[in-house]
Design a protein around this motif. Structure first.
Motif, short mmCIF file in Angstrom:
data_model
loop_
_atom_site.label_atom_id
_atom_site.label_comp_id
_atom_site.label_asym_id
_atom_site.label_seq_id
_atom_site.Cartn_x
_atom_site.Cartn_y
_atom_site.Cartn_z
N TYR A 1 0.84 -1.21 0.00
CA TYR A 1 0.00 0.00 0.00
C TYR A 1 0.88 1.26 0.00
O TYR A 1 0.63 2.20 -0.75
N ARG A 2 1.93 1.23 0.82
CA ARG A 2 2.79 2.41 0.90
C ARG A 2 3.48 2.69 -0.43
O ARG A 2 3.64 3.84 -0.83
N VAL A 3 3.89 1.61 -1.12
CA VAL A 3 4.53 1.79 -2.44
C VAL A 3 3.53 2.45 -3.39
O VAL A 3 3.84 3.41 -4.10
N LEU A 4 2.31 1.93 -3.39
CA LEU A 4 1.30 2.44 -4.33
C LEU A 4 0.88 3.88 -4.02
O LEU A 4 0.44 4.62 -4.91
N MET A 5 0.99 4.29 -2.76
CA MET A 5 0.52 5.63 -2.38
C MET A 5 1.64 6.68 -2.42
O MET A 5 1.41 7.83 -2.06
N LYS A 6 2.81 6.26 -2.86
CA LYS A 6 3.93 7.21 -2.91
C LYS A 6 3.55 8.38 -3.81
O LYS A 6 3.19 8.19 -4.97
N GLY A 7 3.59 9.58 -3.26
CA GLY A 7 3.26 10.77 -4.06
C GLY A 7 1.76 10.97 -4.26
O GLY A 7 1.36 11.90 -4.96
N LYS A 8 0.94 10.10 -3.71
CA LYS A 8 -0.52 10.24 -3.83
C LYS A 8 -1.09 10.49 -2.44
O LYS A 8 -0.42 10.22 -1.44
N HIS A 9 -2.31 10.95 -2.38
CA HIS A 9 -2.93 11.05 -1.06
C HIS A 9 -4.43 10.78 -1.14
O HIS A 9 -5.06 10.99 -2.16
N GLN A 10 -4.94 10.29 -0.01
CA GLN A 10 -6.38 10.04 0.09
C GLN A 10 -7.10 11.38 0.11
O GLN A 10 -6.58 12.36 0.65
N ASN A 11 -8.30 11.38 -0.42
CA ASN A 11 -9.11 12.59 -0.42
C ASN A 11 -9.96 12.60 0.86
O ASN A 11 -11.13 12.29 0.84
N GLY A 12 -9.32 12.88 2.00
CA GLY A 12 -10.02 12.86 3.29
C GLY A 12 -10.11 11.43 3.83
O GLY A 12 -9.78 10.47 3.13
N ALA B 1 3.28 -3.87 -7.24
CA ALA B 1 2.84 -3.68 -5.85
C ALA B 1 1.37 -4.09 -5.69
O ALA B 1 0.97 -4.62 -4.65
N LEU B 2 0.58 -3.84 -6.71
CA LEU B 2 -0.85 -4.20 -6.65
C LEU B 2 -1.02 -5.71 -6.48
O LEU B 2 -1.92 -6.16 -5.77
N THR B 3 -0.14 -6.49 -7.11
CA THR B 3 -0.25 -7.95 -6.98
C THR B 3 0.06 -8.40 -5.55
O THR B 3 -0.38 -9.46 -5.12
N ASP B 4 0.81 -7.58 -4.81
CA ASP B 4 1.07 -7.89 -3.40
C ASP B 4 -0.03 -7.34 -2.49
O ASP B 4 -0.33 -7.92 -1.45
N LEU B 5 -0.58 -6.21 -2.89
CA LEU B 5 -1.63 -5.59 -2.07
C LEU B 5 -2.89 -6.45 -2.04
O LEU B 5 -3.57 -6.56 -1.02
N ILE B 6 -3.18 -7.08 -3.18
CA ILE B 6 -4.42 -7.86 -3.29
C ILE B 6 -4.22 -9.25 -2.69
O ILE B 6 -3.25 -9.94 -3.02
#
Ligand code: G16
Length: 529
Positions: free
Chosen positions: A191-202, A406-411
């Motif tokens: 999850y941390r790899v996939l969210m690098k440079g991104k952020h949740q909208n609240g 990373a998605l293949t590990d997240l799922i």
């Protein structure tokens, strides 16, 4: 073998009870399950022996059912559901009337399944937070001990966590570390790899159905860290057994299509609901005009399939065969969207993860979700090695490829997993910069209704055509068809539940009013039996 008869005497079968291995194992009122647990313990050992001593999982849960129920299901070595051909053995052992007959049938399974007695058996087990869990686990353990099966107690886990552990053990760690912490590490790091440079909208508000998903989500969130995962949790009371799945949770959202009572309302914000063992996920939101909108398994499947397609293209991976597997409950608008807009193939299977999972294996990347929020994504071994060996031709391709990896590990590829699926949705929304409303607007669901009808004997409701048509009781399907014909874009079907003593009726049509009317009329037809 004598030990088995002796131990079984402590777990007699209730007189007259008839058990069957349903959509997700044995499931019923907890006070009827003692003998079933014992016999499932015997079967788990047999299954392990048959598979050369590979580890089999036993999960004690009744998932979305009421607190008084419980259940048990077996997990095969790769974390998938018990192979269908073995369900007959489960039923055979569960229905043996005396201890002697049980032993005879136990020996019969040895013969029929060609099992060697000298192979050691290995079983791991866990339970959800239900009050009846500890005593039922003890019945299971009695059988494991009587049969000389080596076993390990994983305590309280979500169902998908146990599936994960089983696969980790049997792949000797290749899938991950076979511990609860290993699960958080694998998923949290991805999850941390996939969210690098991104952020949740609240923040995301999570309704944990007062079940095991609550403490486990908190642990996962703690591992990820506050800076990366912003969430609030509601319905997290696991100490009051009667609250489990009561007026909350994924099944409530699907059937009631409204906010769980007491949920703080914030228009435009994201909400998600788990079920009692955290293997289902539903999203929802309240619009600025105060209307409730449900983002169900179909919406999650389409979101995942389109995102994976985007990532594959952006990585320069051409020709990846992505497909979506659904059931009869899938909204007609979702199927049309997948086929026409996403240009992806779909398969319709009967209800039950075991059916969907199997069908999804046909693709390089098989996305399967039931509308009720149960689902995951499977990447074939060939697909995983293509992703691993692909060489990116530009920094942009490299970024997309890293995300796909990373998605293949997240799922959680063993089974539908509310925790992992939730993080997947959060990632996709963050990548796309979408609010729930933007996600919702990808296509418009036909108004739909799912109702539960109590009947005298659900076994008379037999279906064909992936459960879309009844073949019994005689004449009922014709009467349903005649009703459906009166509604524009109308569709309805009835099928016996495999987890509850009831028949489920589904309807959809052009308008909310007509959909509800159709559902009620079909319900009235079914209730006559
Ligand atoms: C189980 C199965 C799901 C199925 C659901 C309802 O879910 O794993 O595949 O959709 O039961 O099945 P039925 O309509 O036959 O009662 P869960 O979350 O309850 O384990």
């Amino acid at each position: 073998m004598a030990g088995i008869v002796e131990a079984s005497a402590q777990h007699p079968k209730p007189e007259g009870a008839l058990f069957s291995y349903g959509t997700a194992g044995f499931r019923m009122k907890a006070n009827l399950l003692d003998s079933v647990m014992f016999r499932v313990g015997l079967l788990a050992g047999l299954r392990s022996k048959r598979l050369g001593g590979q580890t089999i999982g036993v999960m004690v849960t009744a998932s979305h059912n009421v607190p008084e129920d419980n259940g048990v299901k077996l997990v095969d070595p790769m974390g998938e559901m018990l192979e269908a051909s073995w369900e007959q053995y489960a039923t055979l052992l569960a229905n043996s009337t005396t201890d002697e007959e049980l032993l005879e049938n136990y020996e019969l399974v040895f013969k029929k399944a060609n099992i060697r007695a000298d192979v050691p058996a290995n079983v791991v087990y866990a339970r959800d937070t239900r009050e009846s869990g500890p005593a039922l686990v003890q019945s299971l353990v009695d059988a494991l001990n009587a049969a000389g099966t080596k076993s390990q107690d994983y305590g309280i886990l979500t169902t998908p966590q146990l599936h994960y552990v089983v696969r980790c053990i049997n792949t000797k760690g290749a899938y991950g570390e076979p511990t609860e912490e290993g699960y958080y590490r694998k998923i949290g790091d991805a999850y941390r790899v996939l969210m690098k440079g991104k952020h949740q909208n609240g923040p995301i508000t999570i309704d944990a159905a007062n079940g095991v998903g609550a403490p486990k989500m908190k642990k996962l969130a703690e591992y990820i860290g506050k800076d990366h995962f912003d969430y609030k949790i509601i319905n997290d009371d696991v100490d009051t057994p009667s609250k489990l799945n009561h007026n909350c949770g994924a099944d409530y959202i699907k059937t009631q299509q409204r906010m769980p009572p007491g949920t703080p309302v914030q228009p435009g914000a994201r909400y998600a609901s788990f079920d009692g063992d955290a293997d289902r996920l539903m999203y929802f939101y309240i619009d600025f005009d105060n209307t409730f909108h449900m983002l169900d398994g179909d919406k999650i499947a389409t979101l995942a399939a389109s995102f994976i397609g985007d990532l594959a293209r952006a990585s320069g991976l051409n020709g990846l065969r992505i497909g979506v597997v659904q059931t009869a409950y899938a909204n007609g608008a979702s199927t049309a969207y997948i086929q026409k807009s996403l240009q992806l193939p779909t398969i319709c299977t009967p209800t039950g993860v075991k059916h969907l999972h199997h069908a999804a294996l046909k693709y390089d990347c098989g996305v399967y979700f039931e509308a009720n929020g149960h689902g995951t994504v499977l990447f074939s071994p060939a697909c995983l090695s293509t992703i691993a060996s692909h060489e990116a031709q530009s920094p942009a391709q490299k970024t997309a490829l890293d995300s796909l990896q990373a998605l293949t590990d997240l799922i959680n590829q063993t089974v539908g997993d509310a925790l992992s699926d939730l993080l997947m949705v959060e990632v996709i929304l963050a990548h796309k910069g979408w609010s729930p409303k933007e996600w919702d607007s990808t296509y418009t669901d036909l108004p739909n209704r799912l109702v539960r009808v109590e009947v005298n004997d659900r076994t008379i409701f037999q279906t064909t055509d992936a459960e879309r048509k009844l073949v019994s009781p005689e004449g009922l399907q014709e009467r349903i068809d005649a009703l459906v014909g009166k509604y524009k874009l109308g569709r309805a079907f009835a099928r016996a539940s495999g987890t509850e003593n009831a028949v489920r009726v589904y309807s959809e049509s052009q308008t909310r009013g007509e959909t509800d009317e159709l559902a009620m009329k079909v319900r009235d037809l079914v209730a006559q039996f």
